[in-house]
Design a protein around this motif. Structure first.
Motif, short mmCIF file in Angstrom:
data_model
loop_
_atom_site.label_atom_id
_atom_site.label_comp_id
_atom_site.label_asym_id
_atom_site.label_seq_id
_atom_site.Cartn_x
_atom_site.Cartn_y
_atom_site.Cartn_z
N UNK A 7 0.85 -1.19 0.00
CA UNK A 7 0.00 0.00 0.00
C UNK A 7 0.89 1.24 0.00
N UNK A 8 0.29 2.38 -0.25
CA UNK A 8 1.04 3.64 -0.18
C UNK A 8 1.61 3.82 1.21
N UNK A 9 0.84 3.51 2.24
CA UNK A 9 1.36 3.61 3.62
C UNK A 9 2.59 2.72 3.81
N UNK A 10 2.52 1.52 3.27
CA UNK A 10 3.66 0.61 3.41
C UNK A 10 4.89 1.14 2.66
N UNK A 11 4.66 1.77 1.53
CA UNK A 11 5.80 2.34 0.79
C UNK A 11 6.43 3.47 1.60
N UNK A 12 5.62 4.33 2.17
CA UNK A 12 6.17 5.43 2.99
C UNK A 12 6.93 4.85 4.18
N UNK A 13 6.36 3.85 4.83
CA UNK A 13 7.06 3.21 5.94
C UNK A 13 8.36 2.55 5.49
N UNK A 14 8.34 1.92 4.33
CA UNK A 14 9.54 1.29 3.78
C UNK A 14 10.63 2.32 3.49
N UNK A 15 10.26 3.42 2.87
CA UNK A 15 11.25 4.48 2.58
C UNK A 15 11.89 4.94 3.90
N UNK A 16 11.08 5.10 4.92
CA UNK A 16 11.58 5.53 6.23
C UNK A 16 12.51 4.47 6.82
N UNK A 17 12.07 3.22 6.81
CA UNK A 17 12.92 2.14 7.32
C UNK A 17 14.24 2.08 6.57
N UNK A 18 14.17 2.21 5.25
CA UNK A 18 15.37 2.15 4.42
C UNK A 18 16.36 3.24 4.84
N UNK A 19 15.87 4.45 4.99
CA UNK A 19 16.76 5.54 5.38
C UNK A 19 17.34 5.30 6.77
N UNK A 20 16.52 4.82 7.67
CA UNK A 20 16.95 4.54 9.04
C UNK A 20 18.07 3.49 9.04
N UNK A 21 17.88 2.42 8.30
CA UNK A 21 18.87 1.33 8.22
C UNK A 21 20.14 1.81 7.53
N UNK A 22 19.99 2.45 6.39
CA UNK A 22 21.16 2.87 5.62
C UNK A 22 21.96 3.95 6.33
N UNK A 23 21.29 4.82 7.09
CA UNK A 23 22.03 5.83 7.84
C UNK A 23 22.88 5.20 8.94
N UNK A 24 22.39 4.15 9.56
CA UNK A 24 23.21 3.46 10.55
C UNK A 24 24.46 2.88 9.88
N UNK A 25 24.29 2.32 8.71
CA UNK A 25 25.45 1.77 8.00
C UNK A 25 26.40 2.87 7.56
N UNK A 26 25.84 4.00 7.16
CA UNK A 26 26.68 5.16 6.80
C UNK A 26 27.48 5.62 8.02
N UNK A 27 26.83 5.64 9.17
CA UNK A 27 27.51 6.00 10.41
C UNK A 27 28.68 5.05 10.67
N UNK A 28 28.45 3.75 10.53
CA UNK A 28 29.52 2.78 10.75
C UNK A 28 30.69 3.03 9.81
N UNK A 29 30.39 3.26 8.54
CA UNK A 29 31.45 3.51 7.57
C UNK A 29 32.19 4.79 7.91
N UNK A 30 31.48 5.83 8.32
CA UNK A 30 32.12 7.11 8.63
C UNK A 30 33.10 7.00 9.80
N UNK A 31 32.90 5.99 10.64
CA UNK A 31 33.74 5.78 11.82
C UNK A 31 34.79 4.70 11.61
#
Length: 163
Positions: free
Chosen positions: A52-76
């Motif tokens: 659903x559109x709601x699930x897509x919005x939630x997925x985009x949010x989850x994706x950014x949340x997950x990928x930012x943690x990985x970006x943090x790890x790489x930055x350190x």
């Protein structure tokens, strides 16, 4: 070579022309668009087995949340492969369809604010750090750009197939 969504971040790069991270992450076009979607349309699926559109919005949010943690790890300098995740499993374990679209948008905006805050702390040296995503070496900056490309991919799908 023409890239498709199955190519992951290589495809997402094709959706992004702007390369300035602050400009990309501060852009409001996605939020303006999803705020225009009425609650009664937010549960819509263009086919029964699609999100659903709601699930897509939630997925985009989850994706950014997950990928930012990985970006943090790489930055350190943590030796990290910028691996994928099972997006269908995570969406299926969510309760996105039970939530109001406004709450999903608020959550997405809060994640975006945290992303912007993190990006502001990064040095030019950190943005050049490299990690591995599948078989491709990628800089932290390009990894961050691909997050917005992923968002644009899903927003384009909503525009083309849902509304």
């Amino acid at each position: 070579m023409k890239y498709t969504p199955s190519h992951g971040f290589l495809y997402y790069f094709t959706l992004i022309k702007e390369k300035d991270l602050q400009t990309l992450y501060n852009a409001m076009s996605t939020f303006d668009f999803i705020k225009s979607i009425p609650e009664e349309k937010a549960g819509h699926r263009y086919e029964p087995d699609k999100w659903s559109i709601k699930q897509i919005i939630g997925h985009i949010t989850d994706h950014e949340r997950i990928k930012m943690f990985r970006a943090f790890q790489l930055s350190r300098n943590e030796d990290v492969e910028l691996w994928g995740y099972n997006q269908n499993f995570l969406v299926n374990q969510s309760r996105f369809d039970d939530l109001k679209i406004k709450l999903l948008i608020d959550d997405f905006q809060n994640v975006r604010k945290a992303s912007i805050s993190f990006i502001r702390t990064l040095s030019a040296h950190q943005l050049k750090k490299k990690g591995w995503a599948r078989e491709h070496e990628i800089t932290l900056k390009d990894f961050l750009i691909s997050i917005i490309g992923h968002e644009r991919h899903h927003i384009n799908i909503i525009k083309e197939k849902y509304l």
